[in-house]
Design an enzyme around this catalytic site. Structure first.
Site, short mmCIF file in Angstrom:
data_model
loop_
_atom_site.label_atom_id
_atom_site.label_comp_id
_atom_site.label_asym_id
_atom_site.label_seq_id
_atom_site.Cartn_x
_atom_site.Cartn_y
_atom_site.Cartn_z
N ASN A 115 0.70 -1.22 -0.10
CA ASN A 115 -0.04 0.06 0.12
C ASN A 115 0.83 1.13 0.08
O ASN A 115 0.36 2.39 -0.28
CB ASN A 115 -0.99 0.06 1.10
CG ASN A 115 -2.11 -1.05 0.87
OD1 ASN A 115 -2.35 -1.54 -0.28
ND2 ASN A 115 -2.84 -1.24 2.06
N ARG A 145 -17.30 1.94 -1.08
CA ARG A 145 -16.04 2.69 -1.33
C ARG A 145 -16.26 3.92 -2.29
O ARG A 145 -15.86 3.79 -3.23
CB ARG A 145 -15.03 1.89 -1.67
CG ARG A 145 -14.80 0.91 -0.64
CD ARG A 145 -13.83 -0.11 -0.99
NE ARG A 145 -12.38 0.47 -0.82
CZ ARG A 145 -11.10 -0.46 -1.08
NH1 ARG A 145 -11.14 -1.53 -1.52
NH2 ARG A 145 -9.92 0.19 -0.55
N CYS A 182 -16.80 -2.95 -4.43
CA CYS A 182 -15.85 -4.06 -4.13
C CYS A 182 -16.44 -4.71 -3.14
O CYS A 182 -17.32 -4.63 -2.30
CB CYS A 182 -14.39 -3.52 -3.92
SG CYS A 182 -14.07 -2.99 -2.40
C1 EPZ Z 1 -6.60 1.96 1.75
O1 EPZ Z 1 -7.79 2.07 1.06
C2 EPZ Z 1 -5.94 0.82 1.43
N1 EPZ Z 1 -5.70 0.51 0.33
C3 EPZ Z 1 -6.78 -0.39 2.08
O2 EPZ Z 1 -6.28 -1.57 1.95
C4 EPZ Z 1 -7.17 -0.27 3.42
O3 EPZ Z 1 -8.08 -0.90 3.94
C5 EPZ Z 1 -7.72 1.42 3.65
O4 EPZ Z 1 -6.85 2.24 2.95
C6 EPZ Z 1 -8.00 1.81 4.97
O5 EPZ Z 1 -6.91 1.59 5.62
C7 EPZ Z 1 -4.49 0.81 -0.27
O6 EPZ Z 1 -3.69 1.60 0.26
C8 EPZ Z 1 -4.23 0.51 -1.66
P1 EPZ Z 1 -9.92 4.79 2.40
P2 EPZ Z 1 -8.70 3.48 0.55
O7 EPZ Z 1 -10.16 5.98 1.45
O8 EPZ Z 1 -7.69 4.38 0.52
C9 EPZ Z 1 -14.49 5.99 2.77
C10 EPZ Z 1 -5.91 -3.87 1.69
O9 EPZ Z 1 -6.43 -5.09 1.86
N2 EPZ Z 1 -14.39 6.94 1.82
O10 EPZ Z 1 -9.05 5.26 3.69
O11 EPZ Z 1 -9.45 3.12 -0.48
C11 EPZ Z 1 -14.39 4.69 2.42
O12 EPZ Z 1 -15.42 3.90 1.58
C12 EPZ Z 1 -6.78 -2.63 1.19
O13 EPZ Z 1 -4.76 -3.71 1.45
C13 EPZ Z 1 -15.44 7.66 1.25
O14 EPZ Z 1 -16.40 7.71 2.09
O15 EPZ Z 1 -9.45 3.63 1.81
C14 EPZ Z 1 -14.07 3.94 3.90
O16 EPZ Z 1 -15.21 3.72 4.54
C15 EPZ Z 1 -8.17 -2.90 1.00
N3 EPZ Z 1 -15.44 8.68 0.27
C16 EPZ Z 1 -13.32 4.96 4.56
O17 EPZ Z 1 -13.52 6.25 3.77
C17 EPZ Z 1 -14.23 8.61 -0.44
O18 EPZ Z 1 -13.97 9.56 -1.48
C18 EPZ Z 1 -11.66 4.95 4.35
O19 EPZ Z 1 -11.24 4.54 3.04
C19 EPZ Z 1 -13.07 7.73 -0.09
C20 EPZ Z 1 -12.95 6.85 0.92
#
Ligand code: EPZ
Length: 429
Positions: free
Chosen positions: A23, A131, A126
């Protein structure tokens, strides 16, 4: 499709090398779009997601070269890869590519910053939840971009370039913080981002961008200040160790018992998860080059955890910790606050004899004295590895199918566990 067979019952003893963080690698690779110079990344893990992103970046014009074999080359050590986006040939990221890997949506930041336009497919849902991308859109609008949604694509434009601003994230997002850092690095003037994600991977990207000539301060705190610059140059950067891989193997050792040193990583990357493991009965020691994890004799104790953005307990270790708790000598509660549907492993763990009940965001795990092997499958990366951890102590054979999920994020998993005494093999078909 490959499967992994595990015969449970062995303790783990020895050394496991920890790879570069998936990541961190993905946003670092995407940062290569910001410059026409070469960005060299060291310690890049061999993972399906990395190969997929190489293909996706290639579509925008990024060339890559892997450094050749060296004397005393260790096939397990990370690769050094040079990424060069001399010319951006396409500012569209099509659905066929973005739908394969959500993180590829993040190209929107550098494309908009460097080319002043981007057309990137919405990634879609997903397995772990809906997301959305609203935070990316709001953040980039704050930097002056006009953004429309057209036929499933986010169409962004910033005539004359992005302009620095103050933006407060209403919710912490790792991906949106990465994107804002990359975009603001080439914006005119200063950007201040409040309520930014603080994950070590954010700090790693900021270090790399600064090495490329960006002026970012505050990474690792909730407030990032970014002084925009005219252009970025190439750099050489070593990817930090994978804290989720570290935590996963630490949980495997806590589960089986034994004594394993995780090499090339650091306790500082995952304090909250390691402290939960200590409460559960493992002994953790920082060594000069890694982390030693032991559990000899004593049982596994129940620990309640709540997932939270860093420095809280990581959602990416929730499934693994649940596997461990299935063998505790009491009742544990795990609350998932980041993703609404990240409990897909529960029904598969139940197939191995786990007693877990779900109520909304909370899983209640009643420890059992034995698990028994069974065929299982999972729908995401971390869920799959939780089944491997359970399989390591289940009586008889556990057959994990859909191994391609594991290959997205765990490098040579069966070799690393096998070298420490696990009876585990990949069955190719
Ligand atoms: C990153 O995903 C990681 N992926 C994920 O790892 C990890 O689970 C996640 O961060 C949380 O730590 C990578 O780094 C490639 P977020 P990301 O935006 O950035 C909501 C793994 O298994 N949200 O921090 O996509 C979202 O739905 C993966 O390696 C919005 O509402 O996660 C979630 O509830 C899976 N609107 C929360 O924020 C947005 O525009 C946190 O998601 C963006 C996100």
């Amino acid at each position: 499709m490959d499967r992994i067979r595990i015969r449970g019952g062995n303790t783990l003893n020895g050394t496991i090398p920890i790879s570069g963080a998936k990541n961190a690698t993905l946003p670092l690779m995407i940062a290569s779009l910001l410059t026409d110079d070469t960005l060299t990344l060291e310690n890049v893990p061999h993972l399906a997601d990395v190969e997929q992103l190489i293909r996706i970046l290639g579509n925008h014009g990024v060339d890559y070269a892997v450094s050749g074999k060296r004397l005393r080359h260790d096939p397990g050590s990370g690769r050094t890869i040079h990424f060069t986006a001399r010319t951006i040939v396409d500012t569209t990221a099509p659905y066929e590519l973005v739908s394969k890997m959500r993180a590829s949506f993040w190209v929107i930041g550098p494309l908009l910053a460097r080319m002043h336009k981007a057309r990137v497919s919405l990634p879609g849902g997903c397995a772990i939840g809906t997301r959305p991308v609203d935070l990316f859109i709001d953040g980039l609008r704050a930097l002056g971009a006009t953004i429309d949604i057209d036929n499933g694509y986010v169409v962004a434009e910033a005539k004359g370039g992005l302009v620095g601003n103050r933006y407060v994230f209403p919710k912490v997002s790792v991906g949106a913080t990465h994107v804002m850092m990359m975009a603001a690095s080439l914006a005119k003037g200063e950007t201040v981002i409040e309520n930014a994600a603080r994950e070590p991977e954010i700090v790693d990207l900021a270090r790399c961008l600064n090495a490329m000539g960006a002026r970012i301060s505050g990474a690792g705190t909730p407030t990032l200040t970014i002084e925009g610059v005219e252009a970025l140059s190439g750099a050489r950067h070593r990817v930090l160790p994978d804290r989720i891989e570290t935590g996963t193997y630490a949980m495997a050792v806590a589960m089986t018992g034994g004594d394993v040193t995780l090499e090339g990583t650091s306790v500082d990357l995952l304090q909250s998860a390691l402290s939960a493991l200590t409460t559960a009965g493992a002994a953790i020691e920082a060594t000069p080059t890694g982390v030693r994890v032991m559990r000899n004799g004593g049982g596994i104790h129940p620990v309640d955890v709540i997932t939270d953005p860093y420095p809280g307990f990581p959602t990416d270790l929730q499934a693994q910790f649940m596997a461990l708790m299935t063998r505790s000598d009491g009742v544990a509660h795990i609350t998932e606050t980041i993703f609404e549907n990240r409990f897909m492993h529960v029904q598969e763990l139940a197939r191995l004899g786990a007693k877990i009940s779900l109520s909304g965001q909370v899983a209640t795990i009643e420890g059992v004295t034995r698990l028994t092997g069974a065929p299982v499958m999972a729908t995401d990366l971390r869920a799959s590895v939780s089944l491997v951890i359970a399989g390591l102590v289940a009586e008889g054979d556990t057959m994990v199918s859909r191994v391609y999920h594991l290959d997205r994020g765990f490098e040579r998993l069966e070799e690393k566990l096998g070298a420490c005494g696990a009876e585990i093999e990949r069955i190719s078909s």
